[in-house]
Design a protein around this motif. Structure first.
Motif, PDB file in Angstrom:
ATOM      1  N   ILE A  18       0.841  -1.204   0.000  1.00  0.00           N
ATOM      2  CA  ILE A  18       0.000   0.000   0.000  1.00  0.00           C
ATOM      3  C   ILE A  18       0.878   1.256   0.000  1.00  0.00           C
ATOM      4  O   ILE A  18       0.623   2.214  -0.734  1.00  0.00           O
ATOM      5  N   LEU A  19       1.934   1.247   0.813  1.00  0.00           N
ATOM      6  CA  LEU A  19       2.850   2.389   0.876  1.00  0.00           C
ATOM      7  C   LEU A  19       3.548   2.597  -0.456  1.00  0.00           C
ATOM      8  O   LEU A  19       3.698   3.726  -0.927  1.00  0.00           O
ATOM      9  N   TRP A  22       1.048   4.073  -2.932  1.00  0.00           N
ATOM     10  CA  TRP A  22       0.812   5.487  -2.599  1.00  0.00           C
ATOM     11  C   TRP A  22       1.992   6.348  -3.044  1.00  0.00           C
ATOM     12  O   TRP A  22       1.802   7.408  -3.650  1.00  0.00           O
ATOM     13  N   ASN A  25       2.072   6.992  -6.778  1.00  0.00           N
ATOM     14  CA  ASN A  25       0.941   7.697  -7.363  1.00  0.00           C
ATOM     15  C   ASN A  25       0.624   9.037  -6.723  1.00  0.00           C
ATOM     16  O   ASN A  25      -0.110   9.829  -7.320  1.00  0.00           O
ATOM     17  N   SER A  26       1.186   9.318  -5.546  1.00  0.00           N
ATOM     18  CA  SER A  26       0.813  10.543  -4.840  1.00  0.00           C
ATOM     19  C   SER A  26       1.982  11.378  -4.351  1.00  0.00           C
ATOM     20  O   SER A  26       1.772  12.489  -3.857  1.00  0.00           O
ATOM     21  N   CYS A  27       3.194  10.865  -4.469  1.00  0.00           N
ATOM     22  CA  CYS A  27       4.358  11.608  -3.990  1.00  0.00           C
ATOM     23  C   CYS A  27       5.002  12.338  -5.171  1.00  0.00           C
ATOM     24  O   CYS A  27       5.619  11.719  -6.049  1.00  0.00           O
ATOM     25  N   ARG A 251       6.597   8.225 -10.667  1.00  0.00           N
ATOM     26  CA  ARG A 251       5.912   9.171  -9.793  1.00  0.00           C
ATOM     27  C   ARG A 251       5.322  10.345 -10.560  1.00  0.00           C
ATOM     28  O   ARG A 251       5.818  10.704 -11.639  1.00  0.00           O
TER      29      ARG A 251
END
Length: 262
Positions: A18-19, A22, A25-27, A251
């Motif tokens: 999950i990390l 994330w 896709n979000s950092c 990213r």
């Protein structure tokens, strides 16, 4: 006790996955390029593309802060600011533009997701009211540089040659990178594109993307700087996702271009 170790190990592995997802896709990641061409003084462009209605923090605060920290002279958005024509998507797009224009002039050109939506005329009006210069087959001048926007629906015909000014320096905003040779033949110094999402899933440590719409498997134009004659093209890997909901080893990208006199 064995079941407890297995359960904890499974939970830990799932948390890591999950990390990882994330992070991919979000950092946000910043990529910097130095480009030399016929300008009289240095200026900085922040290039954003393919937001697809995504929020990075509440009201895109993380995105706005990272762009603001660069103190750009101009911010360009090369299409697909929405994913579908919904109130939420449009609100995200307009809010982003309204905040970005407080940092620097915002120049926008449509992508294929806007072109396929019947509500684009209304969105175009909202973006202009929010502070963006909408360059659909039109131009604007910032710091003595002519920026031309090529409407995504006009790429396959000869519109690019009709709207291209004779004098340099000139920069083209065009959503689709696979038409690079056409952009180059029109005589642009610099072309800024998006659309390919970096190939969506990238093979680690290679810079190779797996797929891009319009280019198929292992596409040629997914990111970075490409050169043809005197023309350079910089491709943004984009910020959001569309049909494929996940990025891997890819990213979300803010492109920062330092333009310097030759």
């Amino acid at each position: 006790m064995l079941w407890l170790y297995i359960t904890l190990g499974t939970a830990g592995g799932l948390a890591l996955i999950i990390l990882f997802v994330w992070f991919n896709n979000s950092c946000l990641q910043k990529t910097y390029y130095d480009i030399a061409f016929q300008c009289t003084e240095e200026f900085k462009i922040v290039h954003l593309s393919d937001l697809h209605g995504k929020n990075f923090g509440k009201r895109n605060l993380k995105l706005i802060e990272k762009v603001s920290a660069e103190k750009p002279d101009v911010i360009v958005i090369t299409g697909d600011i929405i994913h579908t024509y919904t109130q939420r998507n449009c609100q995200t797009a307009v809010e982003a533009v309204s905040q970005l224009k407080e940092i620097a002039p915002v120049l926008y050109v449509a992508g294929n997701h806007e072109m396929r939506n019947k509500g684009y005329r209304q969105l175009k009006k909202q973006l202009a009211e929010g502070g963006a210069a909408v360059l659909d087959n039109a131009s604007a001048t910032v710091n003595g540089i002519t920026f031309v926007g090529l409407n995504c629906a006009s790429i396959k015909n000869d519109t690019v040659f009709k709207i291209t000014p004779a004098s340099s320096p000139k920069i083209l905003l065009a959503h689709l990178p696979q038409y690079f040779e056409k952009y180059s033949s029109a005589g642009y110094d610099l072309v800024l594109c998006g659309h390919a999402h970096g190939g969506q899933w990238r093979i680690p440590f290679t810079g190779i993307g797996l797929y891009a719409p319009g280019q198929g498997k292992f596409p040629k134009y997914t990111s970075g700087v490409h050169k043809s004659g005197k023309t350079r093209m910089v491709i943004s890997r984009g910020l959001g996702n569309s049909r494929c909901p996940l990025r891997l080893f890819n990213r979300p990208e803010i492109v920062v271009i330092n333009c310097k006199p030759e």
